[in-house]
Write a protein that holds these residues in place. Structure first.
Motif, PDB file in Angstrom:
ATOM      1  N   CYS A   1      10.002  -1.577  -6.736  1.00 53.14           N
ATOM      2  CA  CYS A   1      10.661  -0.392  -7.266  1.00 53.14           C
ATOM      3  C   CYS A   1       9.951   0.048  -8.546  1.00 53.14           C
ATOM      4  O   CYS A   1      10.156  -0.585  -9.578  1.00 53.14           O
ATOM      5  N   PRO A   2       9.124   1.066  -8.509  1.00 56.73           N
ATOM      6  CA  PRO A   2       8.752   1.876  -7.357  1.00 56.73           C
ATOM      7  C   PRO A   2       7.867   1.081  -6.390  1.00 56.73           C
ATOM      8  O   PRO A   2       7.038   0.283  -6.835  1.00 56.73           O
ATOM      9  N   LEU A   3       8.071   1.348  -5.101  1.00 55.04           N
ATOM     10  CA  LEU A   3       7.322   0.595  -4.087  1.00 55.04           C
ATOM     11  C   LEU A   3       5.819   0.869  -4.232  1.00 55.04           C
ATOM     12  O   LEU A   3       5.396   2.026  -4.260  1.00 55.04           O
ATOM     13  N   THR A   4       5.052  -0.199  -4.350  1.00 58.26           N
ATOM     14  CA  THR A   4       3.598  -0.061  -4.554  1.00 58.26           C
ATOM     15  C   THR A   4       2.904  -1.112  -3.690  1.00 58.26           C
ATOM     16  O   THR A   4       3.044  -2.313  -3.936  1.00 58.26           O
ATOM     17  N   ILE A   5       2.210  -0.641  -2.679  1.00 61.70           N
ATOM     18  CA  ILE A   5       1.649  -1.567  -1.682  1.00 61.70           C
ATOM     19  C   ILE A   5       0.134  -1.401  -1.555  1.00 61.70           C
ATOM     20  O   ILE A   5      -0.364  -0.276  -1.419  1.00 61.70           O
ATOM     21  N   TYR A   6      -0.541  -2.517  -1.557  1.00 60.34           N
ATOM     22  CA  TYR A   6      -1.989  -2.532  -1.319  1.00 60.34           C
ATOM     23  C   TYR A   6      -2.285  -3.358  -0.065  1.00 60.34           C
ATOM     24  O   TYR A   6      -1.675  -4.415   0.121  1.00 60.34           O
ATOM     25  N   THR A   7      -3.204  -2.866   0.753  1.00 59.81           N
ATOM     26  CA  THR A   7      -3.685  -3.743   1.835  1.00 59.81           C
ATOM     27  C   THR A   7      -5.137  -4.114   1.530  1.00 59.81           C
ATOM     28  O   THR A   7      -5.863  -3.361   0.875  1.00 59.81           O
ATOM     29  N   TYR A   8      -5.507  -5.260   2.027  1.00 54.64           N
ATOM     30  CA  TYR A   8      -6.855  -5.755   1.748  1.00 54.64           C
ATOM     31  C   TYR A   8      -7.778  -5.336   2.890  1.00 54.64           C
ATOM     32  O   TYR A   8      -7.447  -5.552   4.068  1.00 54.64           O
ATOM     33  N   GLU A   9      -8.897  -4.727   2.542  1.00 54.46           N
ATOM     34  CA  GLU A   9      -9.777  -4.196   3.594  1.00 54.46           C
ATOM     35  C   GLU A   9     -10.451  -5.290   4.406  1.00 54.46           C
ATOM     36  O   GLU A   9     -10.717  -5.118   5.586  1.00 54.46           O
ATOM     37  N   GLU A  10     -10.728  -6.416   3.743  1.00 58.22           N
ATOM     38  CA  GLU A  10     -11.345  -7.522   4.482  1.00 58.22           C
ATOM     39  C   GLU A  10     -10.212  -8.447   4.936  1.00 58.22           C
ATOM     40  O   GLU A  10      -9.114  -8.427   4.360  1.00 58.22           O
ATOM     41  N   GLY A  11     -10.460  -9.196   5.947  1.00 57.64           N
ATOM     42  CA  GLY A  11      -9.415 -10.089   6.442  1.00 57.64           C
ATOM     43  C   GLY A  11      -9.968 -10.965   7.535  1.00 57.64           C
ATOM     44  O   GLY A  11     -11.196 -11.010   7.751  1.00 57.64           O
ATOM     45  N   LEU A  12      -9.080 -11.643   8.239  1.00 52.53           N
ATOM     46  CA  LEU A  12      -9.533 -12.605   9.237  1.00 52.53           C
ATOM     47  C   LEU A  12      -9.079 -12.212  10.643  1.00 52.53           C
ATOM     48  O   LEU A  12      -7.914 -11.868  10.846  1.00 52.53           O
ATOM     49  N   VAL A  13     -10.023 -12.262  11.551  1.00 52.48           N
ATOM     50  CA  VAL A  13      -9.689 -12.134  12.965  1.00 52.48           C
ATOM     51  C   VAL A  13      -9.645 -13.558  13.482  1.00 52.48           C
ATOM     52  O   VAL A  13     -10.592 -14.323  13.284  1.00 52.48           O
ATOM     53  N   ARG A  14      -8.530 -13.931  14.089  1.00 52.98           N
ATOM     54  CA  ARG A  14      -8.382 -15.328  14.528  1.00 52.98           C
ATOM     55  C   ARG A  14      -8.346 -15.373  16.057  1.00 52.98           C
ATOM     56  O   ARG A  14      -7.514 -14.718  16.688  1.00 52.98           O
ATOM     57  N   PHE A  15      -9.245 -16.136  16.614  1.00 51.34           N
ATOM     58  CA  PHE A  15      -9.359 -16.199  18.076  1.00 51.34           C
ATOM     59  C   PHE A  15      -8.693 -17.451  18.644  1.00 51.34           C
ATOM     60  O   PHE A  15      -8.679 -18.512  18.000  1.00 51.34           O
TER      61      PHE A  15
END
Ligand code: ADP
Length: 548
Positions: free
Chosen positions: A214-228
């Motif tokens: 509050c106030p809502l503040t969201i970040y997503t991370y551009e790199e990440g993991l693909v899990r097979f």
């Protein structure tokens, strides 16, 4: 924000230092003050490693005052007294009650409620789920309906214990007679048409950082993991965990884990970058896919609002997203403490940088290194000595700062400027121009100095001018030792707001701001979250994103 600032070493005048109170040795006089981290037990080693890499030091309960730290990281929630007692220079790695969406049954319940309130058009990204044994009758009704419409075989189901993780206790079944459980579980529709690469199932571990609810503040991370999964997907062998589950904690024990797998390679992970390149080869629009995923993240986190108001905390979530063969993303679950262990070199690349960027997002200022002992907070054993020497001066400085702050808050340019000059003079007084260089300090300086931008330093020194908002005044006050710090009262100045335009910083390292995404969303998330208006904005966004 001091972009890229790894850590700020502030040489403190020896008379302000408690070290000087404890030893007369000349060597202790010039003290470079690093940021300090505090770790609770079981925090992954990588967190400590990254903070040490940045030149931080670890909090020592025996040696340091209770509030003499900047970041407290733990795997379990903080109690409300920790939240209430947080100081302006501190950050906590959990938001109160954020855990509410990270248990599988809670998540299912929240999303069902949102679906009921705002319609299934937006909230259809999570597979239908039943909480057992409570929803047994409803499940049987759905199961029978599916059987009738889908032929004798019907559809596939997955049963997951609500409070276990890492793929433990999971069962995939088609026939209700195979469903057995001895604890609370959720039974969810099994996505039986997942996207496969060379026949292997995969899912995405997306890192999401919420710097404020509050106030809502969201970040997503551009790199990440693909899990097979490490064995080829096969609906004929539902009990083969290596073919149906993508958890590394399971697959690393499989016979194929270390082997070279055609199209995948060794191990069981890719980075998002590699996955995006792969998609582009096949002309898949990865931008559209990521927009859909970002919408899922926002809509899921909206289900968690409102949360109790809390300052100076953040939450790093791990969202598990499965993509089906039509490129529709599905939310499987949200993790409270996403795994930060290093199973392979890809983990190291992604998670180490992730943690560095988390710390960047926390936007520490030079003033945060001063912590309490500029003005207060002395441990009992040393209290008397300190109060009789430095304490007296600190009190004087504090009272003049109180006046400065009052003036600055009024935001009148003419009166604020002398006030800030006075503060600047006080700050200067506590700072030596050329700290003594020891071997370690030189090394640390080398690591850190280039990261402090000249512009940011200039901004810190700049006096308050005409046209500055009262919010900016508050920010400036936060940057300086204030009486509020003395009283342990947190000034309501969110750490994640940009100095430049008083808005959340759009990008920090590989963290990209996804909410608020426009002015209307920003407005709707201020002063209490107006979910209805936010949903309206998301609906507009989604309709724009749809292919024409
Ligand atoms: P855990 O917390 O035990 O990891 P998850 O919900 O993440 O539980 O499930 C573990 C794995 O099972 C996922 O990574 C995914 O591969 C698979 N899985 C879970 N739910 C589904 C589903 N509804 N459809 C298809 N696969 C699923």
């Amino acid at each position: 924000m001091l972009q890229g600032g790894l850590c700020f070493w502030v040489p403190v005048n020896s008379s302000d230092s408690k070290m000087e109170m404890m030893a007369s040795d000349d060597d202790t006089r010039d003290i470079l003050r690093p940021l300090v981290f505090r770790l609770h037990e079981n925090v992954p080693a990588l967190v400590r490693e990254v903070l040490l890499e940045r030149g931080w030091t670890e909090f020592d309960k025996k040696e340091q005052d209770d509030a003499d730290w900047n970041l407290y990281w733990r795997n379990s929630p903080f109690c409300m007294t920790d939240h209430r007692g947080v100081k302006p220079w501190q950050r906590l790695n959990h938001y109160p009650e954020a855990i509410r969406i990270t248990r599988k049954d809670f998540l299912a319940r929240h999303l069902k409620r949102m679906k009921g309130a705002f319609g299934s058009t937006l909230y259809e990204f999570s597979p239908v789920a039943f909480i057992m044994p409570k929803d047994y009758v409803k499940f049987v009704a759905e199961y029978s309906k599916e059987r009738q419409s889908g032929g004798r075989s019907g559809c596939y189901w997955i049963c997951k214990p609500v409070d276990l993780s890492r793929g433990r206790g999971i069962l995939i079944f088609q026939d209700i007679k195979d469903l057995v459980y001895d604890c609370t579980v959720i039974v969810q529709k099994y996505i039986s048409n997942p996207l496969l690469i060379s026949g292997y199932k995969l899912d995405l571990r997306l890192y999401v950082c919420v710097t404020s609810f509050c106030p809502l503040t969201i970040y997503t991370y551009e790199e990440g993991l693909v899990r097979f999964a490490t064995e080829k997907f096969d609906l004929e062998s539902l009990d083969n965990v290596y073919a149906h589950l993508t958890n590394t904690s399971i697959n690393k024990y499989g016979a194929s884990y270390k082997k070279y797998k055609e199209g995948i390679g060794c191990g069981s992970k890719w980075t998002f970058s590699k996955f995006r390149s792969y998609l582009r080869i096949f002309d898949v629009d990865d931008v559209v896919l990521w927009q859909k995923i970002n919408n899922i993240v926002i809509l899921t986190l909206l289900a968690l609002t409102p949360l109790p108001v809390a300052s100076n905390c953040f939450e790093l979530f791990g969202f598990d997203i499965l993509i089906d063969d039509k490129f529709k993303p599905w939310l499987l679950e949200v993790n409270y403490n996403p795994a930060l262990c290093l199973d392979c070199s890809i983990d190291d690349t992604v998670k180490r940088k992730l943690l560095h960027d988390v710390v960047e997002l926390l936007n520490y200022k030079q003033i945060d290194t001063l912590r309490h002992n500029q003005v207060a907070g002395i441990k009992a054993g040393r209290r008397q000595v300190l109060w009789s020497t430095a304490g007296e001066r600190a009190t004087k400085e504090t009272s003049s700062l109180l006046n400065c702050q009052k003036v600055a808050k009024r935001s009148s340019a003419s009166s604020a400027q002398p006030a800030l000059r006075k503060v600047a003079a006080l700050t200067k007084k506590t700072t030596r121009a050329h700290p003594r260089k020891t071997l370690t300090s030189q090394l640390r300086e080398k690591m850190n100095t280039p990261k402090i931008s000249v512009k940011a330093e200039a901004e810190n020194k700049q006096p308050l001018g005409i046209g500055h908002s009262s919010r900016e005044s508050a920010r400036l006050c936060h940057q300086l030792p204030t009486p509020d710090a003395f009283n342990y009262k947190l000034i309501p100045c969110p750490y994640f707001i940009s100095d430049k335009d008083q808005r959340p910083i759009p990008r920090v390292g590989d963290f990209v701001l996804i909410f608020p995404f426009n002015e209307a969303a920003l407005k709707a998330s201020k002063d209490g979250t107006n979910i209805k208006n936010i949903i309206k904005e998301i609906s507009k966004l989604v309709s724009k994103q749809l292919p024409s």
